[in-house]
Scaffold this active site. Structure first.
Site, PDB file in Angstrom:
ATOM      1  N   GLU A  44      40.249  38.578  26.324  1.00 35.46           N
ATOM      2  CA  GLU A  44      40.605  39.549  27.362  1.00 35.46           C
ATOM      3  C   GLU A  44      41.302  38.774  28.473  1.00 35.46           C
ATOM      4  O   GLU A  44      40.733  37.804  28.997  1.00 35.46           O
ATOM      5  CB  GLU A  44      39.371  40.254  27.923  1.00 35.46           C
ATOM      6  CG  GLU A  44      39.750  41.332  28.951  1.00 35.46           C
ATOM      7  CD  GLU A  44      38.565  41.935  29.700  1.00 35.46           C
ATOM      8  OE1 GLU A  44      38.744  42.992  30.320  1.00 35.46           O
ATOM      9  OE2 GLU A  44      37.467  41.339  29.686  1.00 35.46           O
ATOM     10  N   GLU A  69      40.307  34.292  33.145  1.00 41.61           N
ATOM     11  CA  GLU A  69      40.300  34.774  34.533  1.00 41.61           C
ATOM     12  C   GLU A  69      40.751  33.657  35.467  1.00 41.61           C
ATOM     13  O   GLU A  69      40.258  32.538  35.405  1.00 41.61           O
ATOM     14  CB  GLU A  69      38.901  35.286  34.916  1.00 41.61           C
ATOM     15  CG  GLU A  69      38.690  35.637  36.369  1.00 41.61           C
ATOM     16  CD  GLU A  69      39.713  36.620  36.944  1.00 41.61           C
ATOM     17  OE1 GLU A  69      39.945  37.670  36.332  1.00 41.61           O
ATOM     18  OE2 GLU A  69      40.286  36.305  38.011  1.00 41.61           O
ATOM     19  N   ASN A  96      45.127  30.268  34.230  1.00 40.04           N
ATOM     20  CA  ASN A  96      46.195  31.253  34.378  1.00 40.04           C
ATOM     21  C   ASN A  96      46.732  31.632  32.993  1.00 40.04           C
ATOM     22  O   ASN A  96      47.067  30.751  32.189  1.00 40.04           O
ATOM     23  CB  ASN A  96      47.328  30.647  35.215  1.00 40.04           C
ATOM     24  CG  ASN A  96      48.339  31.691  35.642  1.00 40.04           C
ATOM     25  OD1 ASN A  96      48.635  32.641  34.901  1.00 40.04           O
ATOM     26  ND2 ASN A  96      48.881  31.517  36.831  1.00 40.04           N
ATOM     27  N   ASP A 118      46.514  43.937  37.173  1.00 40.43           N
ATOM     28  CA  ASP A 118      47.123  44.179  38.490  1.00 40.43           C
ATOM     29  C   ASP A 118      48.477  44.859  38.296  1.00 40.43           C
ATOM     30  O   ASP A 118      49.306  44.376  37.532  1.00 40.43           O
ATOM     31  CB  ASP A 118      47.305  42.854  39.235  1.00 40.43           C
ATOM     32  CG  ASP A 118      45.968  42.173  39.512  1.00 40.43           C
ATOM     33  OD1 ASP A 118      45.031  42.882  39.924  1.00 40.43           O
ATOM     34  OD2 ASP A 118      45.850  40.957  39.296  1.00 40.43           O
ATOM     35  N   LYS A 122      55.760  46.664  43.206  1.00 35.93           N
ATOM     36  CA  LYS A 122      57.144  46.418  43.662  1.00 35.93           C
ATOM     37  C   LYS A 122      57.976  45.887  42.488  1.00 35.93           C
ATOM     38  O   LYS A 122      57.537  44.962  41.780  1.00 35.93           O
ATOM     39  CB  LYS A 122      57.156  45.391  44.794  1.00 35.93           C
ATOM     40  CG  LYS A 122      56.532  45.943  46.062  1.00 35.93           C
ATOM     41  CD  LYS A 122      56.609  44.960  47.192  1.00 35.93           C
ATOM     42  CE  LYS A 122      55.979  45.589  48.425  1.00 35.93           C
ATOM     43  NZ  LYS A 122      55.360  44.662  49.331  1.00 35.93           N
ATOM     44  N   ASP A 154      44.276  52.697  34.882  1.00 39.39           N
ATOM     45  CA  ASP A 154      44.278  53.986  35.591  1.00 39.39           C
ATOM     46  C   ASP A 154      45.653  54.221  36.217  1.00 39.39           C
ATOM     47  O   ASP A 154      45.892  55.283  36.792  1.00 39.39           O
ATOM     48  CB  ASP A 154      43.258  53.965  36.735  1.00 39.39           C
ATOM     49  CG  ASP A 154      43.675  52.947  37.780  1.00 39.39           C
ATOM     50  OD1 ASP A 154      43.819  51.761  37.423  1.00 39.39           O
ATOM     51  OD2 ASP A 154      43.908  53.334  38.938  1.00 39.39           O
ATOM     52  N   THR A 191      34.995  48.957  31.894  1.00 38.01           N
ATOM     53  CA  THR A 191      35.124  47.779  32.753  1.00 38.01           C
ATOM     54  C   THR A 191      34.622  48.165  34.152  1.00 38.01           C
ATOM     55  O   THR A 191      34.418  49.349  34.453  1.00 38.01           O
ATOM     56  CB  THR A 191      36.590  47.312  32.852  1.00 38.01           C
ATOM     57  OG1 THR A 191      37.280  48.122  33.794  1.00 38.01           O
ATOM     58  CG2 THR A 191      37.307  47.378  31.511  1.00 38.01           C
ATOM     59  N   GLU A 192      34.485  47.160  35.029  1.00 41.25           N
ATOM     60  CA  GLU A 192      34.086  47.456  36.414  1.00 41.25           C
ATOM     61  C   GLU A 192      35.100  48.397  37.087  1.00 41.25           C
ATOM     62  O   GLU A 192      34.734  49.366  37.735  1.00 41.25           O
ATOM     63  CB  GLU A 192      33.970  46.161  37.237  1.00 41.25           C
ATOM     64  CG  GLU A 192      32.638  45.456  37.127  1.00 41.25           C
ATOM     65  CD  GLU A 192      32.603  44.372  36.045  1.00 41.25           C
ATOM     66  OE1 GLU A 192      33.565  44.290  35.240  1.00 41.25           O
ATOM     67  OE2 GLU A 192      31.601  43.624  35.994  1.00 41.25           O
TER      68      GLU A 192
HETATM   69  N1  SAM Z   1      39.602  43.650  33.797  1.00 41.83           N
HETATM   70  C1  SAM Z   1      38.732  43.787  34.960  1.00 41.83           C
HETATM   71  C2  SAM Z   1      38.310  45.215  35.122  1.00 41.83           C
HETATM   72  O1  SAM Z   1      38.941  46.099  34.510  1.00 41.83           O
HETATM   73  O2  SAM Z   1      37.343  45.460  35.838  1.00 41.83           O
HETATM   74  C3  SAM Z   1      39.411  43.245  36.212  1.00 41.83           C
HETATM   75  C4  SAM Z   1      40.643  43.973  36.682  1.00 41.83           C
HETATM   76  S1  SAM Z   1      41.392  43.194  38.102  1.00 41.83           S
HETATM   77  C5  SAM Z   1      42.425  44.440  38.736  1.00 41.83           C
HETATM   78  C6  SAM Z   1      42.587  42.106  37.357  1.00 41.83           C
HETATM   79  C7  SAM Z   1      42.027  40.698  37.118  1.00 41.83           C
HETATM   80  O3  SAM Z   1      43.015  39.959  36.422  1.00 41.83           O
HETATM   81  C8  SAM Z   1      41.718  39.941  38.398  1.00 41.83           C
HETATM   82  O4  SAM Z   1      40.404  39.432  38.352  1.00 41.83           O
HETATM   83  C9  SAM Z   1      42.764  38.832  38.410  1.00 41.83           C
HETATM   84  O5  SAM Z   1      42.295  37.639  39.015  1.00 41.83           O
HETATM   85  C10 SAM Z   1      43.043  38.639  36.935  1.00 41.83           C
HETATM   86  N2  SAM Z   1      44.377  38.080  36.655  1.00 41.83           N
HETATM   87  C11 SAM Z   1      45.551  38.551  37.109  1.00 41.83           C
HETATM   88  N3  SAM Z   1      46.580  37.788  36.684  1.00 41.83           N
HETATM   89  C12 SAM Z   1      46.024  36.806  35.926  1.00 41.83           C
HETATM   90  C13 SAM Z   1      46.557  35.711  35.209  1.00 41.83           C
HETATM   91  N4  SAM Z   1      47.885  35.460  35.197  1.00 41.83           N
HETATM   92  N5  SAM Z   1      45.717  34.906  34.538  1.00 41.83           N
HETATM   93  C14 SAM Z   1      44.382  35.144  34.552  1.00 41.83           C
HETATM   94  N6  SAM Z   1      43.805  36.171  35.224  1.00 41.83           N
HETATM   95  C15 SAM Z   1      44.619  37.001  35.903  1.00 41.83           C
END
Ligand code: SAM
Length: 215
Positions: A44, A69, A96, A118, A122, A154, A191-192
């Protein structure tokens, strides 16, 4: 994801290097040795606090799960779930996703999950979206031939962007749902973010996208 500075996070992660794998490049091509079995590996990307992956690990003991993460202040919550629930088939990488090919060999992974990524609304930030073409290239490389990306969000804008991105890449779209919680999909693990947004009455979108690179 709201980030709180957690000065203890780095120590907590270092104390549990059997779960949050340090120096993951040394296990490239050898993840089955880390789990001690030959079960398929699903990752994931953007695991956040880990509720989805912990739930999937319990639901599917015959699959190995790795959560990716970026932030240590967030991944500690996922780590706490592994410690509390003693999940033998779940590991984490505090890295990353741009660098996934440093950690996984070609064809090493059987499935990629993206949940509530995320949105980067933009257009000048579109390359940061985890369904942008450059990320699809990374997933295609580490996935088995005909591997799949399962995506939930969402965010209607991100969903539309992602459907186009998957299609333009030549992927096959399957089980497109515009309202997951009112569909006949079985075994959904929330998920959360999914819990938070669906409590507010927002619809959840879902799609499975398959790479069409089988010989
Ligand atoms: N999947 C979880 C949920 O649905 O509850 C978290 C959603 S949160 C909006 C997006 C997560 O992706 C964040 O914790 C962020 O740090 C991580 N994330 C974003 N870009 C990433 C990347 N390039 N590599 C690793 N993690 C990343």
């Amino acid at each position: 994801m709201r980030l709180r500075h957690k000065p203890w996070a780095k120590d907590f992660i270092a104390e549990h290097s059997q779960y949050v794998i340090a120096n993951p490049e040394q296990y490239k091509g050898k993840w089955h040795e880390v789990f001690g079995n030959d079960h398929p590996i699903h990752i994931e990307v953007g695991t956040g606090k880990g509720q989805f992956l912990a739930g999937m690990s319990v639901q599917n003991p015959g699959i190995n799960y790795i959560g990716i993460e970026l932030f240590d202040s967030v991944i500690v919550a996922a780590l706490q779930k592994i410690v509390d629930q003693k999940l033998p088939n779940m590991k984490l990488l505090n890295v990353n996703a741009q660098n996934l090919t440093d950690y996984f060999d070609d064809n090493e992974i059987e499935r990629v999950y993206l949940n509530f990524s995320d949105p980067w609304p933009k257009s000048r930030h579109s390359k940061r979206r985890l369904t942008y073409k450059s990320f699809l290239e990374i997933y295609e490389k580490i996935l088995v031939k005909g591997g799949e990306v399962h995506f939930k969000t969402d965010n209607q804008g991100l969903f539309e962007f992602s459907l186009i991105s998957f299609s333009e890449y030549g992927m096959q779209l399957k089980f497109v749902s515009l309202d997951l919680h009112n569909s006949d999909f079985e075994g959904n693990i929330m998920t959360e973010y999914e819990e938070k947004f669906s409590e507010k009455g927002q619809r959840i979108y879902r799609v499975e996208a398959k790479f069409m690179n089988e010989e």
